[in-house]
Write a protein that holds these residues in place. Structure first.
Motif, PDB file in Angstrom:
ATOM      1  N   ASP A 126      12.209   9.403  11.305  1.00 27.57           N
ATOM      2  CA  ASP A 126      13.488   9.393  10.595  1.00 27.57           C
ATOM      3  C   ASP A 126      13.792   8.055   9.926  1.00 27.57           C
ATOM      4  N   VAL A 127      12.920   7.076  10.093  1.00 34.05           N
ATOM      5  CA  VAL A 127      13.158   5.728   9.549  1.00 34.05           C
ATOM      6  C   VAL A 127      12.169   5.458   8.416  1.00 34.05           C
ATOM      7  N   THR A 128      12.670   4.950   7.296  1.00 28.64           N
ATOM      8  CA  THR A 128      11.846   4.652   6.117  1.00 28.64           C
ATOM      9  C   THR A 128      11.618   3.147   6.004  1.00 28.64           C
ATOM     10  N   LEU A 129      10.365   2.753   5.844  1.00 27.37           N
ATOM     11  CA  LEU A 129      10.002   1.332   5.747  1.00 27.37           C
ATOM     12  C   LEU A 129       9.521   0.988   4.339  1.00 27.37           C
ATOM     13  N   VAL A 130      10.136  -0.038   3.751  1.00 31.74           N
ATOM     14  CA  VAL A 130       9.722  -0.587   2.458  1.00 31.74           C
ATOM     15  C   VAL A 130       9.521  -2.087   2.650  1.00 31.74           C
ATOM     16  N   SER A 131       8.491  -2.646   2.011  1.00 30.64           N
ATOM     17  CA  SER A 131       8.136  -4.044   2.280  1.00 30.64           C
ATOM     18  C   SER A 131       7.782  -4.824   1.022  1.00 30.64           C
ATOM     19  N   ILE A 132       7.415  -6.089   1.248  1.00 34.39           N
ATOM     20  CA  ILE A 132       6.892  -6.981   0.206  1.00 34.39           C
ATOM     21  C   ILE A 132       5.555  -7.532   0.698  1.00 34.39           C
ATOM     22  N   ALA A 170       6.348   2.285   0.739  1.00 32.73           N
ATOM     23  CA  ALA A 170       6.152   1.489  -0.479  1.00 32.73           C
ATOM     24  C   ALA A 170       6.123   0.001  -0.155  1.00 32.73           C
ATOM     25  N   THR A 171       5.440  -0.752  -1.016  1.00 29.67           N
ATOM     26  CA  THR A 171       5.465  -2.207  -0.918  1.00 29.67           C
ATOM     27  C   THR A 171       5.382  -2.801  -2.322  1.00 29.67           C
ATOM     28  N   ALA A 172       6.106  -3.870  -2.540  1.00 28.90           N
ATOM     29  CA  ALA A 172       6.054  -4.599  -3.814  1.00 28.90           C
ATOM     30  C   ALA A 172       5.165  -5.818  -3.605  1.00 28.90           C
ATOM     31  N   ALA A 173       4.227  -6.041  -4.524  1.00 23.04           N
ATOM     32  CA  ALA A 173       3.251  -7.087  -4.243  1.00 23.04           C
ATOM     33  C   ALA A 173       2.590  -7.660  -5.488  1.00 23.04           C
ATOM     34  N   CYS A 174       2.051  -8.866  -5.311  1.00 24.60           N
ATOM     35  CA  CYS A 174       1.082  -9.465  -6.229  1.00 24.60           C
ATOM     36  C   CYS A 174      -0.233  -9.552  -5.454  1.00 24.60           C
ATOM     37  N   ASP A 175      -1.332  -9.606  -6.150  1.00 24.51           N
ATOM     38  CA  ASP A 175      -2.628  -9.710  -5.491  1.00 24.51           C
ATOM     39  C   ASP A 175      -2.801 -11.140  -4.959  1.00 24.51           C
ATOM     40  N   PRO A 176      -2.784 -11.339  -3.635  1.00 26.52           N
ATOM     41  CA  PRO A 176      -2.885 -12.703  -3.088  1.00 26.52           C
ATOM     42  C   PRO A 176      -4.200 -13.395  -3.419  1.00 26.52           C
ATOM     43  N   LYS A 177      -5.276 -12.617  -3.508  1.00 27.43           N
ATOM     44  CA  LYS A 177      -6.565 -13.194  -3.875  1.00 27.43           C
ATOM     45  C   LYS A 177      -6.519 -13.733  -5.304  1.00 27.43           C
ATOM     46  N   LEU A 178      -5.881 -12.970  -6.192  1.00 19.19           N
ATOM     47  CA  LEU A 178      -5.759 -13.394  -7.587  1.00 19.19           C
ATOM     48  C   LEU A 178      -4.888 -14.641  -7.700  1.00 19.19           C
ATOM     49  N   ILE A 179      -3.863 -14.734  -6.864  1.00 17.01           N
ATOM     50  CA  ILE A 179      -3.009 -15.937  -6.874  1.00 17.01           C
ATOM     51  C   ILE A 179      -3.854 -17.165  -6.559  1.00 17.01           C
ATOM     52  N   LEU A 181       4.845  -2.401  -7.925  1.00 13.52           N
ATOM     53  CA  LEU A 181       5.203  -1.576  -6.780  1.00 13.52           C
ATOM     54  C   LEU A 181       4.050  -0.633  -6.452  1.00 13.52           C
ATOM     55  N   ILE A 182       3.698  -0.561  -5.182  1.00 14.07           N
ATOM     56  CA  ILE A 182       2.649   0.348  -4.711  1.00 14.07           C
ATOM     57  C   ILE A 182       3.302   1.366  -3.776  1.00 14.07           C
ATOM     58  N   THR A 183       3.165   2.647  -4.089  1.00 12.35           N
ATOM     59  CA  THR A 183       3.800   3.675  -3.264  1.00 12.35           C
ATOM     60  C   THR A 183       2.773   4.455  -2.449  1.00 12.35           C
ATOM     61  N   GLN A 184       3.255   5.029  -1.377  1.00 13.70           N
ATOM     62  CA  GLN A 184       2.414   5.853  -0.516  1.00 13.70           C
ATOM     63  C   GLN A 184       1.844   7.036  -1.292  1.00 13.70           C
ATOM     64  N   GLU A 185       2.637   7.601  -2.193  1.00  7.76           N
ATOM     65  CA  GLU A 185       2.190   8.742  -2.988  1.00  7.76           C
ATOM     66  C   GLU A 185       1.007   8.363  -3.881  1.00  7.76           C
ATOM     67  N   GLN A 186       1.067   7.175  -4.491  1.00  2.00           N
ATOM     68  CA  GLN A 186      -0.040   6.705  -5.327  1.00  2.00           C
ATOM     69  C   GLN A 186      -1.334   6.615  -4.516  1.00  2.00           C
ATOM     70  N   LEU A 187      -1.224   6.084  -3.318  1.00  2.00           N
ATOM     71  CA  LEU A 187      -2.403   5.893  -2.475  1.00  2.00           C
ATOM     72  C   LEU A 187      -3.004   7.226  -2.065  1.00  2.00           C
ATOM     73  N   LYS A 188      -2.156   8.159  -1.659  1.00  2.00           N
ATOM     74  CA  LYS A 188      -2.651   9.446  -1.166  1.00  2.00           C
ATOM     75  C   LYS A 188      -3.172  10.340  -2.285  1.00  2.00           C
ATOM     76  N   GLU A 189      -2.675  10.132  -3.493  1.00  2.00           N
ATOM     77  CA  GLU A 189      -3.144  10.924  -4.638  1.00  2.00           C
ATOM     78  C   GLU A 189      -4.526  10.486  -5.104  1.00  2.00           C
ATOM     79  N   HIS A 190      -4.982   9.334  -4.639  1.00  8.70           N
ATOM     80  CA  HIS A 190      -6.278   8.814  -5.083  1.00  8.70           C
ATOM     81  C   HIS A 190      -7.434   9.713  -4.649  1.00  8.70           C
ATOM     82  N   GLY A 191      -7.293  10.358  -3.520  1.00  8.77           N
ATOM     83  CA  GLY A 191      -8.330  11.279  -3.081  1.00  8.77           C
ATOM     84  C   GLY A 191      -9.291  10.719  -2.060  1.00  8.77           C
ATOM     85  N   SER A 192      -9.335   9.403  -1.924  1.00  5.91           N
ATOM     86  CA  SER A 192     -10.155   8.754  -0.894  1.00  5.91           C
ATOM     87  C   SER A 192      -9.415   7.506  -0.431  1.00  5.91           C
ATOM     88  N   GLU A 193      -9.915   6.904   0.645  1.00  2.52           N
ATOM     89  CA  GLU A 193      -9.213   5.753   1.212  1.00  2.52           C
ATOM     90  C   GLU A 193      -9.103   4.610   0.199  1.00  2.52           C
TER      91      GLU A 193
END
Length: 366
Positions: free
Chosen positions: A261-267, A286-295, A322-334
């Motif tokens: 019942d609890v929704t988690l959103v992060s950075i 969901a999480t909002a992010a920049c690529d730390p390796k690229l930084i 922004l990266i969402t759970q839906e985007q990740l799961k729609e990819h079709g693989s891990e």
């Protein structure tokens, strides 16, 4: 003819010492001579170039990726790159900065310098003629000529995450805030959070927690577990984690308590975060992010330009997504950090501060 054993050992030591002296000349042994570099190489880089990367915080994947990005980019250019994380220890952090100056590194990257003493440490390096680039450090460093201050766009990171939380939960919600004061990026994110609460009176912060330590995620998990016990179903709707180490702790606590019942959103984001977001029944949506390796890579390029005597900006900001759970799961693989570019367009790529001489150096050092 008999030889004294100690005399033989001493002769061997002298031979080794002589070999080391020969190798340190830059003309023989393992080090390149100036003529070994591509013609386009700036004169100040036609030697062994030593870089030090110093980060105050540690114990999290974001730190590991940032350090790895800077090290890989530097080594691709043929530099010697040393990295150090103080794991939140202020004394060790400042000692590392002093040591970098004493050992006369050609350039220094400093990450998450969050106190007034950081400015003096940077000034001491600059006074010794050592170029400096900082990431997510105190604003006062901007008063030092020649230093470039870089950062993620922390305001946009917070806004992306909070707007997603609002989209998921609607106009009214009770939630917990995972945040810690003092760190420069956290202060910036908090300003957006404060404005969000003003603009959305239906959102009520019912609890908060935050600590920076080597085991931040473990301590956060314990704190959030206590919150979930305190606030039963229907009492808390969401959690806003301003750092993925907080997010991971919250996710584990939610998973352990089976709180769907609890929704988690992060950075911020890491491989561990992506795996958790893709887990069955995960509520880390969901999480909002920049690529730390690229930084780390971009910071290293800016520093290389400084050592080369080229013009660099006083400030540079990296844009988040922004990266969402839906985007990740729609990819079709891990989805991992390695194939995240297949999910998020442009992730991990930037031509910022890439010069032709850098391309030539990378080609020569393959």
């Amino acid at each position: 003819m008999k030889f004294n054993k100690k005399w033989l050992l001493g002769l061997g030591s002298l031979a080794v010492a002589a070999l080391l002296v020969g190798c340190s000349s830059g003309e023989t042994g393992g080090k390149k001579a100036a003529t070994d570099f591509p013609e386009s190489t700036p004169e100040s880089l036609k030697k062994e170039t030593k870089i030090m990367v110093i980060r105050k915080i540690g114990g999290d994947d974001h730190t590991a990726q940032y350090l790895a990005g800077a090290k890989a980019e530097g080594e691709a250019l043929g530099f010697k790159v040393d990295t150090y994380s103080a794991n939140g220890d202020t004394a060790k952090f400042h000692d590392a900065i002093k040591q970098a100056g004493d050992k006369k590194y050609d350039g220094v990257l400093i990450s998450h310098g969050d106190d007034a003493a950081t400015k003096q440490g940077v000034q001491d390096l600059v006074d010794k003629g050592i170029p400096v680039v900082t990431f997510d450090s105190v604003a006062e460093i901007s008063e030092i000529d020649g230093v470039t201050m870089t950062s993620q766009n922390d305001e946009e990171l917070a806004d992306l995450a909070l707007q997603e939380l609002h989209r998921r939960l609607g106009d009214k919600a009770n939630f917990a805030y995972l945040w810690v004061d003092g760190l420069v990026p956290m202060v910036k994110r908090n300003k957006i959070y404060t404005k969000f609460l003003e603009d959305n009176p239906g959102y009520k912060e019912i609890d908060r927690y935050g600590v920076v330590a080597a085991d931040t995620s473990v301590q956060t998990q314990n704190a959030v577990s206590a919150m979930l016990t305190k606030y039963g179903k229907g009492k808390i709707d969401g959690i806003f984690a301003t750092w993925d180490a907080f997010g991971m702790g919250a996710h584990r606590a939610m998973e352990e308590a089976n709180r769907q019942d609890v929704t988690l959103v992060s950075i911020d984001v890491s491989n561990a975060d992506l795996q958790a977001m893709q887990a069955e029944n995960s509520r880390w949506v969901a999480t909002a992010a920049c690529d730390p390796k690229l930084i780390g890579e971009i910071n290293l390029r800016i520093l290389a330009k400084k050592i080369a005597g080229e013009e660099t900006p006083a400030e540079f900001t990296i844009k988040p997504t922004l990266i969402t759970q839906e985007q990740l799961k729609e990819h079709g693989s891990e989805v991992t950090m390695e194939n995240l570019p297949e999910v998020v367009e442009g992730w991990g790529k930037s031509s910022d501060f890439v010069e032709d001489w850098m391309k030539d150096l990378k080609e020569a050092n393959k």
